[in-house]
Design a protein around this motif. Structure first.
Motif, PDB file in Angstrom:
ATOM      1  N   ALA A  90      29.202 -15.663  33.025  1.00 11.04           N
ATOM      2  CA  ALA A  90      30.262 -14.787  33.525  1.00 11.04           C
ATOM      3  C   ALA A  90      29.813 -14.089  34.804  1.00 11.04           C
ATOM      4  CB  ALA A  90      30.608 -13.747  32.466  1.00 11.04           C
ATOM      5  N   ASP A  91      30.774 -13.818  35.669  1.00  9.03           N
ATOM      6  CA  ASP A  91      30.479 -13.064  36.887  1.00  9.03           C
ATOM      7  C   ASP A  91      30.560 -11.563  36.642  1.00  9.03           C
ATOM      8  OD1 ASP A  91      30.150 -15.372  38.404  1.00  9.03           O
ATOM      9  OD2 ASP A  91      32.279 -15.454  38.918  1.00  9.03           O
ATOM     10  N   VAL A  92      31.519 -11.148  35.806  1.00  3.12           N
ATOM     11  CA  VAL A  92      31.710  -9.732  35.503  1.00  3.12           C
ATOM     12  C   VAL A  92      31.266  -9.477  34.075  1.00  3.12           C
ATOM     13  CG1 VAL A  92      33.366  -7.835  35.304  1.00  3.12           C
ATOM     14  CG2 VAL A  92      33.647  -9.542  37.121  1.00  3.12           C
ATOM     15  N   ILE A  93      30.356  -8.519  33.935  1.00  2.00           N
ATOM     16  CA  ILE A  93      29.843  -8.145  32.620  1.00  2.00           C
ATOM     17  C   ILE A  93      30.194  -6.688  32.368  1.00  2.00           C
ATOM     18  CG2 ILE A  93      27.791  -7.857  31.178  1.00  2.00           C
ATOM     19  CD1 ILE A  93      28.051 -10.754  31.895  1.00  2.00           C
ATOM     20  N   ILE A  94      30.914  -6.441  31.287  1.00  2.00           N
ATOM     21  CA  ILE A  94      31.213  -5.085  30.854  1.00  2.00           C
ATOM     22  C   ILE A  94      30.102  -4.691  29.885  1.00  2.00           C
ATOM     23  CG2 ILE A  94      32.819  -3.593  29.607  1.00  2.00           C
ATOM     24  CD1 ILE A  94      34.332  -4.678  31.914  1.00  2.00           C
ATOM     25  N   LEU A  95      29.340  -3.655  30.229  1.00  3.11           N
ATOM     26  CA  LEU A  95      28.296  -3.145  29.333  1.00  3.11           C
ATOM     27  C   LEU A  95      28.809  -1.852  28.706  1.00  3.11           C
ATOM     28  CD1 LEU A  95      24.976  -3.598  31.361  1.00  3.11           C
ATOM     29  CD2 LEU A  95      25.858  -5.007  29.485  1.00  3.11           C
ATOM     30  N   ASP A  96      29.081  -1.892  27.428  1.00  4.92           N
ATOM     31  CA  ASP A  96      29.539  -0.688  26.739  1.00  4.92           C
ATOM     32  C   ASP A  96      28.410  -0.155  25.867  1.00  4.92           C
ATOM     33  OD1 ASP A  96      31.338   1.325  26.238  1.00  4.92           O
ATOM     34  OD2 ASP A  96      32.607   0.158  24.886  1.00  4.92           O
ATOM     35  N   ARG A  97      28.518   1.105  25.512  1.00  3.53           N
ATOM     36  CA  ARG A  97      27.489   1.829  24.742  1.00  3.53           C
ATOM     37  C   ARG A  97      26.159   1.840  25.498  1.00  3.53           C
ATOM     38  NH1 ARG A  97      29.358   2.625  19.263  1.00  3.53           N
ATOM     39  NH2 ARG A  97      31.088   1.242  18.827  1.00  3.53           N
ATOM     40  N   LEU A  98      26.241   2.144  26.777  1.00  2.86           N
ATOM     41  CA  LEU A  98      25.063   2.189  27.634  1.00  2.86           C
ATOM     42  C   LEU A  98      23.991   3.126  27.087  1.00  2.86           C
ATOM     43  CD1 LEU A  98      24.000   1.101  30.391  1.00  2.86           C
ATOM     44  CD2 LEU A  98      24.888   3.205  31.404  1.00  2.86           C
ATOM     45  N   GLN A  99      24.406   4.173  26.395  1.00  3.99           N
ATOM     46  CA  GLN A  99      23.454   5.154  25.870  1.00  3.99           C
ATOM     47  C   GLN A  99      22.456   4.532  24.897  1.00  3.99           C
ATOM     48  OE1 GLN A  99      26.743   5.180  25.461  1.00  3.99           O
ATOM     49  NE2 GLN A  99      27.365   5.939  23.450  1.00  3.99           N
ATOM     50  N   THR A 100      22.759   3.356  24.374  1.00  5.82           N
ATOM     51  CA  THR A 100      21.809   2.634  23.525  1.00  5.82           C
ATOM     52  C   THR A 100      20.501   2.427  24.274  1.00  5.82           C
ATOM     53  OG1 THR A 100      23.621   1.450  22.443  1.00  5.82           O
ATOM     54  CG2 THR A 100      21.422   0.470  22.261  1.00  5.82           C
ATOM     55  N   LEU A 101      20.598   2.179  25.567  1.00  2.67           N
ATOM     56  CA  LEU A 101      19.410   1.887  26.373  1.00  2.67           C
ATOM     57  C   LEU A 101      18.622   3.136  26.743  1.00  2.67           C
ATOM     58  CD1 LEU A 101      20.957  -0.808  28.733  1.00  2.67           C
ATOM     59  CD2 LEU A 101      19.927  -1.103  26.469  1.00  2.67           C
ATOM     60  N   PHE A 102      19.165   4.316  26.443  1.00  2.00           N
ATOM     61  CA  PHE A 102      18.508   5.576  26.791  1.00  2.00           C
ATOM     62  C   PHE A 102      17.448   5.999  25.765  1.00  2.00           C
ATOM     63  CE2 PHE A 102      22.659   7.231  28.976  1.00  2.00           C
ATOM     64  CZ  PHE A 102      22.542   6.245  29.938  1.00  2.00           C
TER      65      PHE A 102
END
Length: 161
Positions: A90-102
């Motif tokens: 995919a060219d466009v990636i929607i990353l949701d729940r970014l806070q997981t990476l925090f």
């Protein structure tokens, strides 16, 4: 009915912002808004209407990632996550729940990660915090400062909710 029309207009606006971002290098769109404003809902609806790839960041935390010594995870995360995202073609990636990476034990520099991923994909993500003095901010649960990111090079789009 009025809420659905409002939501659709926001999806259309986001689609335009993403199209603009795709013409730039370093194409990251950060969606901001108050808690409960509908950031994730707009992301999901845009992903569905545009056939964009929607990824919950929890899916990036694999057993392979967790097997890396904690201090080295930040070093390997960008390449590991890019490989996972590349598998979606995919060219466009929607990353949701970014806070997981925090989570501190992951040792991920989210700013650096998004900038590196944006060299291969257009990244669209909801910012789970707030903006203060022009910086994207996210605080720990005890209220102490956790993350401050300069939005330079990112496109910021606000959900009105």
């Amino acid at each position: 009915m009025l809420e659905e029309v409002f939501q659709m207009n926001q999806v259309e606006e986001l689609v335009k912002v993403v199209a603009e971002a795709q013409t730039d290098k370093g194409n990251v769109v950060i969606v901001t808004g108050k808690p409960g404003s509908g950031k994730s809902k707009v992301l999901r609806e845009a992903a569905e209407s545009q056939k964009w790839t929607y990824v919950d960041c929890r899916m990036l935390i694999s057993e392979e990632f967790l097997a890396i010594p904690a201090a080295d995870r930040g070093l390997y995360a960008p390449d590991m996550f890019a490989d996972i995202l590349a598998s979606y073609n995919a060219d466009v990636i929607i990353l949701d729940r970014l806070q997981t990476l925090f989570v501190p034990v992951f040792h991920i520099n989210t700013d650096s990660l998004m900038r590196k991923l944006s060299k291969k994909f257009t990244i669209v993500t909801a910012w789970p915090g707030y903006i203060d003095n022009g910086n994207l901010c996210y605080d720990k649960f005890d209220g102490t400062e956790a993350i401050r990111i300069s939005p330079d090079g990112f496109k910021i789009w606000n959900v009105e909710g």
